[in-house]
Design a protein around this motif. Structure first.
Motif, PDB file in Angstrom:
ATOM      1  N   ASP A   1       0.808  -1.228   0.000  1.00 44.67           N
ATOM      2  CA  ASP A   1       0.000   0.000   0.000  1.00 44.67           C
ATOM      3  C   ASP A   1       0.839   1.277   0.000  1.00 44.67           C
ATOM      4  O   ASP A   1       0.303   2.357  -0.158  1.00 44.67           O
TER       5      ASP A   1
ATOM      6  N   LYS B   1      -1.837   4.348   0.191  1.00 45.07           N
ATOM      7  CA  LYS B   1      -3.169   4.318  -0.415  1.00 45.07           C
ATOM      8  C   LYS B   1      -3.948   3.131   0.133  1.00 45.07           C
ATOM      9  O   LYS B   1      -3.426   2.027   0.215  1.00 45.07           O
ATOM     10  N   ARG B   2      -5.209   3.380   0.487  1.00 48.82           N
ATOM     11  CA  ARG B   2      -6.057   2.326   1.052  1.00 48.82           C
ATOM     12  C   ARG B   2      -7.335   2.208   0.230  1.00 48.82           C
ATOM     13  O   ARG B   2      -8.049   3.180   0.032  1.00 48.82           O
ATOM     14  N   ASP B   3      -7.597   0.993  -0.243  1.00 48.36           N
ATOM     15  CA  ASP B   3      -8.850   0.653  -0.907  1.00 48.36           C
ATOM     16  C   ASP B   3      -9.380  -0.580  -0.192  1.00 48.36           C
ATOM     17  O   ASP B   3      -8.912  -1.685  -0.431  1.00 48.36           O
TER      18      ASP B   3
ATOM     19  N   ARG C   1     -17.084   0.926   2.869  1.00 46.72           N
ATOM     20  CA  ARG C   1     -15.951   1.149   1.970  1.00 46.72           C
ATOM     21  C   ARG C   1     -15.061   2.218   2.567  1.00 46.72           C
ATOM     22  O   ARG C   1     -15.549   3.207   3.098  1.00 46.72           O
TER      23      ARG C   1
ATOM     24  N   TYR D   1     -11.744   4.396   1.286  1.00 47.23           N
ATOM     25  CA  TYR D   1     -10.790   4.731   0.249  1.00 47.23           C
ATOM     26  C   TYR D   1     -10.063   5.985   0.686  1.00 47.23           C
ATOM     27  O   TYR D   1     -10.661   6.887   1.257  1.00 47.23           O
TER      28      TYR D   1
ATOM     29  N   GLU E   1      -6.042   8.296   0.220  1.00 47.99           N
ATOM     30  CA  GLU E   1      -4.621   8.377  -0.080  1.00 47.99           C
ATOM     31  C   GLU E   1      -4.009   9.411   0.852  1.00 47.99           C
ATOM     32  O   GLU E   1      -4.551  10.508   1.024  1.00 47.99           O
TER      33      GLU E   1
END
Length: 148
Positions: free
Chosen positions: A64, A79-81, A98, A100, A102
């Motif tokens: 990540d 970055k996290r998804d 969810r 999301y 950065e």
């Protein structure tokens, strides 16, 4: 002492209560004290022969995170998804979340040995060792992260 708020009869009580509730969960109110939601805490220590950068990135894996050095700037990007889904016995979705985002920090670095930069990730703390050099020159490089 308590702050008093005058009650206005022409306002809808429910509307005021809903606004107060929404203000409590406003995402801007939950950002770190530095006011930047797309940032993370970083400590930088200068030694005689190197700089040590320690960045707090809990919950991020090596995949990540990217670290780049280009034009005298060290850039750390995480970055996290992430998506979570819960279903009941009939396979109906009962909860879906969810996340999301950065997170980016950039630091000016000068007179460093780009080829000797190393990085490790241990328990959510990214440690970057940046050796110093005496002569100038920079071409850019991506640093690989090692797991301890």
């Amino acid at each position: 002492m308590f702050d008093l708020m005058p009650f206005r009869r022409n306002e809808d009580v429910f509307e005021r209560m809903l606004k107060t509730f929404n203000d409590m969960f406003d995402t801007n109110a939950l950002t770190p004290f530095n006011g930047n939601a797309n940032s993370f805490r970083t400590d930088i220590t200068e030694k005689e022969d190197a700089y040590l950068v320690e960045a707090e990135l809990p919950g991020f894996s090596k995949e990540d995170i990217t670290i780049d050095v280009n034009n005298n700037y060290l850039t750390i990007r995480a970055k996290r998804d992430q998506m979570e889904e819960s279903k009941d016995e009939k396979n109906k979705v009962i909860r879906q979340e969810r996340r999301y985002g950065e997170f980016v920090r950039q630091f000016y670095v000068d007179n460093i040995k780009e080829d000797e930069i190393s990085a490790t990730l241990d328990n959510g703390v990214l440690k970057i060792n940046i050796p110093k050099k005496t002569k100038e020159g920079s071409s850019g490089k991506r640093i690989e992260i090692q797991i301890e």
